[in-house]
Structures are given as C-alpha cells and as structure tokens.
Design an enzyme around this catalytic site. Structure first.
Site, mmCIF file in Angstrom:
data_model
loop_
_atom_site.group_PDB
_atom_site.id
_atom_site.type_symbol
_atom_site.label_atom_id
_atom_site.label_comp_id
_atom_site.label_asym_id
_atom_site.label_seq_id
_atom_site.Cartn_x
_atom_site.Cartn_y
_atom_site.Cartn_z
ATOM 1 N N CYS A 2 17.018 46.288 39.630
ATOM 2 C CA CYS A 2 16.596 45.608 40.850
ATOM 3 C C CYS A 2 17.836 45.179 41.621
ATOM 4 O O CYS A 2 18.755 44.596 41.063
ATOM 5 C CB CYS A 2 15.712 44.392 40.613
ATOM 6 S SG CYS A 2 14.110 44.807 39.945
ATOM 7 N N ARG A 28 20.368 50.487 41.197
ATOM 8 C CA ARG A 28 19.819 49.419 40.348
ATOM 9 C C ARG A 28 18.300 49.532 40.164
ATOM 10 O O ARG A 28 17.698 48.754 39.416
ATOM 11 C CB ARG A 28 20.130 48.046 40.958
ATOM 12 C CG ARG A 28 21.615 47.810 41.151
ATOM 13 C CD ARG A 28 21.867 46.435 41.716
ATOM 14 N NE ARG A 28 21.568 45.417 40.750
ATOM 15 C CZ ARG A 28 22.387 44.971 39.831
ATOM 16 N NH1 ARG A 28 23.598 45.471 39.744
ATOM 17 N NH2 ARG A 28 22.035 44.031 38.987
ATOM 18 N N TRP A 71 12.990 47.971 40.342
ATOM 19 C CA TRP A 71 12.762 48.737 39.117
ATOM 20 C C TRP A 71 11.651 47.975 38.402
ATOM 21 O O TRP A 71 11.866 46.875 37.916
ATOM 22 C CB TRP A 71 14.034 48.788 38.269
ATOM 23 C CG TRP A 71 13.907 49.693 37.075
ATOM 24 C CD1 TRP A 71 14.091 51.041 37.039
ATOM 25 C CD2 TRP A 71 13.581 49.306 35.730
ATOM 26 N NE1 TRP A 71 13.878 51.518 35.774
ATOM 27 C CE2 TRP A 71 13.570 50.486 34.946
ATOM 28 C CE3 TRP A 71 13.284 48.093 35.111
ATOM 29 C CZ2 TRP A 71 13.280 50.475 33.585
ATOM 30 C CZ3 TRP A 71 13.000 48.085 33.747
ATOM 31 C CH2 TRP A 71 13.000 49.273 33.007
ATOM 32 N N ASN A 97 15.557 39.322 40.679
ATOM 33 C CA ASN A 97 16.055 40.262 39.673
ATOM 34 C C ASN A 97 16.040 39.547 38.320
ATOM 35 O O ASN A 97 16.594 38.459 38.203
ATOM 36 C CB ASN A 97 17.489 40.669 40.060
ATOM 37 C CG ASN A 97 18.176 41.541 39.025
ATOM 38 O OD1 ASN A 97 19.394 41.612 39.001
ATOM 39 N ND2 ASN A 97 17.441 42.192 38.170
ATOM 40 N N GLY A 98 15.375 40.158 37.346
ATOM 41 C CA GLY A 98 15.332 39.537 36.017
ATOM 42 C C GLY A 98 13.917 39.514 35.502
ATOM 43 O O GLY A 98 13.016 40.151 36.062
ATOM 44 N N GLU A 465 24.596 61.620 22.031
ATOM 45 C CA GLU A 465 24.885 61.323 23.441
ATOM 46 C C GLU A 465 24.556 62.528 24.331
ATOM 47 O O GLU A 465 24.017 62.367 25.423
ATOM 48 C CB GLU A 465 26.356 60.889 23.593
ATOM 49 C CG GLU A 465 26.902 60.858 25.008
ATOM 50 C CD GLU A 465 26.056 60.052 26.023
ATOM 51 O OE1 GLU A 465 25.199 59.267 25.603
ATOM 52 O OE2 GLU A 465 26.249 60.265 27.228
ATOM 53 N N LYS A 469 21.981 62.638 27.511
ATOM 54 C CA LYS A 469 22.376 63.119 28.844
ATOM 55 C C LYS A 469 21.378 64.154 29.353
ATOM 56 O O LYS A 469 20.902 64.069 30.470
ATOM 57 C CB LYS A 469 23.784 63.700 28.727
ATOM 58 C CG LYS A 469 24.685 63.583 29.878
ATOM 59 C CD LYS A 469 25.366 62.250 30.120
ATOM 60 C CE LYS A 469 24.531 61.052 29.988
ATOM 61 N NZ LYS A 469 25.088 59.813 29.753
ATOM 62 N N GLU A 472 17.981 62.474 30.101
ATOM 63 C CA GLU A 472 17.984 61.609 31.289
ATOM 64 C C GLU A 472 17.908 62.408 32.585
ATOM 65 O O GLU A 472 17.225 62.024 33.520
ATOM 66 C CB GLU A 472 19.321 60.835 31.368
ATOM 67 C CG GLU A 472 19.430 59.609 30.529
ATOM 68 C CD GLU A 472 20.798 58.944 30.682
ATOM 69 O OE1 GLU A 472 20.827 57.726 30.838
ATOM 70 O OE2 GLU A 472 21.847 59.640 30.643
ATOM 71 N N HIS A 488 15.859 69.041 7.458
ATOM 72 C CA HIS A 488 14.965 68.068 6.809
ATOM 73 C C HIS A 488 13.840 67.634 7.742
ATOM 74 O O HIS A 488 13.466 66.474 7.758
ATOM 75 C CB HIS A 488 15.775 66.853 6.342
ATOM 76 C CG HIS A 488 16.807 67.195 5.322
ATOM 77 N ND1 HIS A 488 16.491 67.556 4.039
ATOM 78 C CD2 HIS A 488 18.156 67.270 5.413
ATOM 79 C CE1 HIS A 488 17.609 67.826 3.370
ATOM 80 N NE2 HIS A 488 18.624 67.670 4.193
ATOM 81 N N LYS A 583 20.654 51.966 36.560
ATOM 82 C CA LYS A 583 22.032 51.959 36.062
ATOM 83 C C LYS A 583 22.359 50.674 35.337
ATOM 84 O O LYS A 583 23.033 50.677 34.329
ATOM 85 C CB LYS A 583 22.966 52.144 37.266
ATOM 86 C CG LYS A 583 24.436 52.205 36.914
ATOM 87 C CD LYS A 583 24.880 53.616 36.712
ATOM 88 C CE LYS A 583 26.279 53.751 36.186
ATOM 89 N NZ LYS A 583 26.323 54.726 35.087
#
Ligand code: G6P
Length: 588
Positions: A2, A28, A71, A97-98, A465, A469, A472, A488, A583
């Site tokens: 946000c 954001r 967001w 925001n929060g 990672e 990537k 996302e 396995h 982000k």
C-alpha cells in the site's frame, strides 16, 4: 505494501502531484487506487480498480489532497474497499497502510455507536473513530491521537479534514516521510514518490503524528507534546528511479548486476572486521529474512559452513518467534531485507531486542526501520530496486554474506579478490548474445505449466530462489529441490518434456547433480544445464563462468533471473508488477 501520498501547497493544484507520486509508489500495491482533495471546503473523492499507471481518473480540484494505491488485505478488490475512506458525515478522508490487528473489536464498538461502514476494510474504522472523538468534543489533533492510541499493529495513516483544511499523518510501524519544496509539502510512504521534486525531507518516527496546515508540526502520540524536527537533504539522484532505455525495471535491474556486485562488497573494512569478530564471538547466529531474502539467509548457512567452517542458522523471519528461547544477549541476529521494512522481519527483530540479542542488518535502504533497529547496519548499495521480483539486491546480499564469511576466517582480502573476480565475470556474461540465448530457451518452454529446478550444496537454496523467481514472474508452477530429494516424491510429476533445470558448479557436488539429471531424463524430462561445462545429459546448456564453488550461487542465479524475465514476457505478464504481489510487505 500500500502506498500513501499527501500534498499541500498554497498556490498549486494537488492532483497532478498526487497522481505522479502515486505512480512512483505503485510497486507497493496495485489492486486499486484513489484520491481525495478539498476544494472550496468540499471533500472530493475518486477511486478506481486497477493500476494508477494504466488507468485514468478524473482530476480533482484543490490544493490539498491524499492518494493511495492498495494491496488488498481486508476485503476484496472492490471500489468500496478502495481508499480513501470517509466518515459518516463525509467530512474526513483517510488513507492507510498496515493492519489494525484489533479492528474487529473497534468496529463492533463503532457500529454500536451507529457508525455506518460501507466496505470490509480495517481502514474504515480510522475515519469513524476520528469522527467519534470529534463528536465528543476533541479537536482534530486530539481525535487523531485518540484514534492512533487505539490501534494495535503496524500502521500509518493520513487523514484529510475538509472542515479545517488540514492533513494529519500518523506513524507507528509503517513508513511515512515528508518532503519540502519551498511552500509545497509532500507526504509519502517512500521518498521515491517525491524525489523528482525535492530532496529535502523530514523523517516521521514511530508514535508520532504530523499536522500539515501550511506549516509542519510534529507531536508525540503518547503525550501530545510538540517535537522539534530537522530538515535533512538526501544525497540521492531521482534518475536512479527511472527505467532509462529499458522496457521493464526487472530487466534493467538484472543488467545492473554488471556493477552492483562490486558496489556491494565496497564496504568499510574496519566495520566488516568488527562484525566478523562479533560473529566469531557470538554463542549462536541466526540469519533471517522473508521471500527471496529468506533464500539469501538460507544460502548464508552454506556460505559460512564452506568458507568459515562456522555453523549459522537460517530461520524464515515469520517463524523466528518459535526459536525465541534460544536467544541470548550473546546471540547475533542477521536480518536480510532489501526494503528494510518487511513486517515479519521487524516482528522478529522486536523479539531479538526483547532478548537483548545483537542485531546486524543487510538492507538496501539506509533510513529503513530495520537498518535503524540494527547495532550494525550494512547497506548493499545496489540502488533502488523497483521490480517486485528481487534480482540485483539478492546477488548483492549474497556477495556481502560471502565477504563476511571470508572476514570471519581472517581472509577479507582473499574474499575481496574472489568476489571482484566474480563481478568481472558477471560483467562479461551479461551481454546481448547471452540474453538472446536465454530468451530462446524461454521461447521453447514458456507454455509448460510445471518446471523443476535442482541444485546441491549452495546451489540448493539457489534452486529454491530460482523457483520463486519463475513462479513470481511467469506464474508457471516451478519448484526447487535439493538434487537428492527429487526421487523421493517430485519425480512422480515428471512427464515427457517437463523442464528440469540443474544448477551445476565445479566442485564436489557436480557428479551427483549430473546423476540426478540423468535420473529424471530417463523419465522424459527436458534437461537444462546451468553449468560452466556442457554435458551430454543436457538438452539445453546455459554456460556460466567457472568460479569458486561458493560463488557459483551468484553466477548460476543470474541466468535464472533472465529466464524468469523472458518466461514472464512470453506469457504476456507485467513482469514488474506480478499479480497479487507487492514489493514492500509491511503487513504480517
Ligand atoms: C515480498 C517481495 C519479495 C521479497 C520479500 C522480502 O514478498 O515480493 O520479492 O523478497 O517481500 O522483501 P525484503 O524487502 O524484506 O527483502
């Protein structure tokens, strides 16, 4: 997570400034956006679903206003849930925001007092709570203080009041900063929103409110007393936030790795040596982070084991509290966070503070809350990272972790040499032909719905990672595994031509990871080898420079970032703003 913007001027219209600022905060959150201004004593509000950069909204008149890019946390992506939110009387507008952790309880109370809620957000309670305090005779400042003190959790909000023509900002846990340009006043979640206008700022700290009414006055939330604040000039060029010749921030940031590795290790040697001593003396060391930064923290376990023969622990920041009882004053907690504002990391650091453990931070933002909480804040100096998927910050963080591990063994100069060599090789590697080669692979596999990445040793967290990537940016279901783990369970998912990417390094894990690739190839997998040398098992080979095994984490990850980028592009996605992500995740 946000983005908040505010603006006031004596003689300029607010809307264009708010709109421009909000576009710069879009990283954001980009579910919906809205603005509120005051014109001739009237409160005007406009909202829209979608991204502020690609949708237009009718400009609102007025010289004071607020804006917000959302967001969604509480309540779906609907216009009713889009900020700004109003009180019942339509006097106030609020952006937030929060997460207000006790919002259900506060909402119940306000409903009993006959306040009408239009949506499902926690934010709406702020507008109604301020209205309630005003009703019982508080002035606006007192009403904001009263409301601020009721909120549990990490929050920042700005209220715009059409009666007094004032804007009041509140901060406790989520970022907010003020910018000043002669008689213009900016207010934002991040300096990026107004750095193209001014580099003169005033920091708002936690538990403070700021009254903006032509002037700027700071007050303490606890006792209402006035606080004196300094104006500070920030040494940052707004051009670093621009895309330049690139179409997307993600590609720009991947290419910037030609320089960022060298910048990350350009640290004050005395400080590195001091921290290395702290690591050596610590009873136990925990590396923490979230998302991609958690993968870096995980990598640190391998780096310290391989380089410094030292055991350190990786814990995802959101799980850290479970390890609370291991924390001592002689414990060192090393927090990795690009933004330096991630809520789960902040919560973990509060736990560390409670236990009086020492804190080291590795962030990309000098004024971030995490950097300020640390006993030793390190900066990776990667320059702003705008694309949601982290690339250059990740490799810069890994490089700094490697340097610290070398320093712990008394071999800082050797570490510098190894990493500068890698930085030079990365510079050569990121050339147009290399990009084309990876793009050609993306074109072959972009229609696949599954992809697997395997690695051993330090390339295991790199496989994790790489999977993040790809996931996302392209929304392909990609999963990373330790090479030995594939048989396995996950091997059951391998079908004819399922891409399996093997991250290979010269060293003791090489033969084993090749064997793992052979195992899945015999089940029909399409093997992509990321390796310094070709091998007959590879259906497609991505060459990487031959480096020290520990540094293979850096050179193997970069082509995976490029592959993710091109997969996202071929699948037609907005690679800088992937769906549902943000982000800077300032909520738990
Ligand atoms: C979000 C982002 C990730 C990032 C993570 C941690 O989930 O989408 O890209 O890795 O937050 O962010 P930080 O700023 O703490 O590194």
């Amino acid at each position: 997570m946000c983005g908040i913007i505010g603006y006031q001027s004596q003689n300029k219209e607010a809307f264009d400034k708010l709109d421009e600022g909000l576009k710069r905060l879009e990283y954001r959150g980009y579910d919906s956006f809205g603005f509120a201004t005051i014109s001739e004593g009237n409160l005007l509000v406009e909202k829209k679903i979608g991204k502020v950069s690609t949708s237009s909204i009718k400009p609102l008149p007025g010289k004071i206003g607020i804006g917000h890019t959302r967001w969604a946390t509480h309540g779906k992506v609907t216009e009713k849930n889009t900020h700004p939110h109003k009180d019942c009387a339509g006097r106030l507008a609020v952006v937030h925001n929060g997460i207000i952790e006790n919002f259900q309880e506060l909402k119940k109370d306000l409903i009993l007092k006959e306040h009408i809620f239009l949506g499902e957000t926690d934010t709406e309670i702020i507008a109604h709570s301020i209205e309630e305090f005003l009703k019982i005779g508080y002035n606006l400042k007192q009403a904001v203080i009263g409301t601020g003190n009721l909120l549990k959790g990490r929050n920042a909000f700005v209220v715009l009041d059409s009666t007094t023509n004032k804007m009041i900002a509140f901060r406790n846990g989520s970022p907010l900063i003020i910018g000043i340009k002669e008689s213009e006043i900016f207010l934002a979640s991040d300096i990026q929103a107004f750095l193209h206008e001014t580099n003169e700022v005033m920091y708002i700290d936690d538990n403070e409110i700021v009254v903006i009414n032509g002037g700027i006055e700071f007050f303490n939330l606890k006792n209402g007393e006035k606080i004196e604040k300094r104006r500070i000039k920030i040494d940052l060029d707004s051009n670093v936030f621009e895309k330049g010749d690139y179409k997307d921030y993600m590609l720009k940031e991947i290419m910037e790795q030609k320089e960022t590795l060298a910048k990350a290790i350009n640290q004050d040697a005395q400080k590195i040596l001091h921290v290395a001593q702290e690591i050596n003396n610590a009873k136990n060391v925990f590396f923490i982070g979230c998302g991609t930064a958690a993968r870096v923290a995980h990598t640190a376990e391998y780096v310290f084991s391989m380089v410094a023969d030292r055991q350190v622990n990786f814990i995802p920041a959101s799980e850290f509290e479970n390890y609370k009882h291991f924390l001592l004053p002689e414990t060192l907690v090393i927090a990795i966070s690009q933004s330096g504002e991630t809520a789960d990391v902040l919560e973990a650091l509060n736990v560390a503070k409670e236990k009086k453990s020492r804190i080291i931070s590795i962030t990309n933002s000098p004024e971030s809350t995490i950097a300020k909480m640390a006993d030793f804040p390190f900066l990776i100096n990667a320059g702003p990272e705008r694309a949601v998927a982290s690339t250059k910050a990740t490799t810069a963080q890994i490089a700094l972790v490697i340097l610290l591990a070398y320093a712990c063994t008394g071999e800082l100069i050797e570490g510098d040499k190894v990493l500068l060599d890698v930085a030079g090789k990365v510079n050569d590697m990121l050339n147009p032909r290399y990009k084309e080669h990876i793009k050609a692979l993306a074109e072959k596999i972009f229609k696949k719905e599954n992809a697997f990445i395997i690695g051993r040793g330090i390339n295991y967290p790199m496989a994790l990672e790489s999977a993040i990537k790809i996931m996302e940016v392209s929304y392909i279901n990609s999963q990373g595994f330790a090479g030995g783990e594939l048989k396995h369970g996950p091997i059951a998912l391998i079908e004819e031509n399922t891409p399996v990417i093997a991250l290979v390094s010269e060293g003791k894990t090489k033969e084993e990871i090749i064997s793992n690739a052979i195992e899945v190839k015999s089940r029909g997998a399409y093997i992509v080898g990321v390796s310094p040398e070709n091998n007959e098992v590879f259906d497609y080979w991505i060459k990487v420079p031959e480096v020290d095994e520990v540094a293979s984490s850096l050179v193997n990850l970069i082509p995976m970032q490029l592959l993710s980028y091109y997969l996202g592009k071929f699948r037609g996605h907005d690679v800088d703003c992937p769906r549902s992500l943000a982000k800077s995740v300032t909520v738990k």
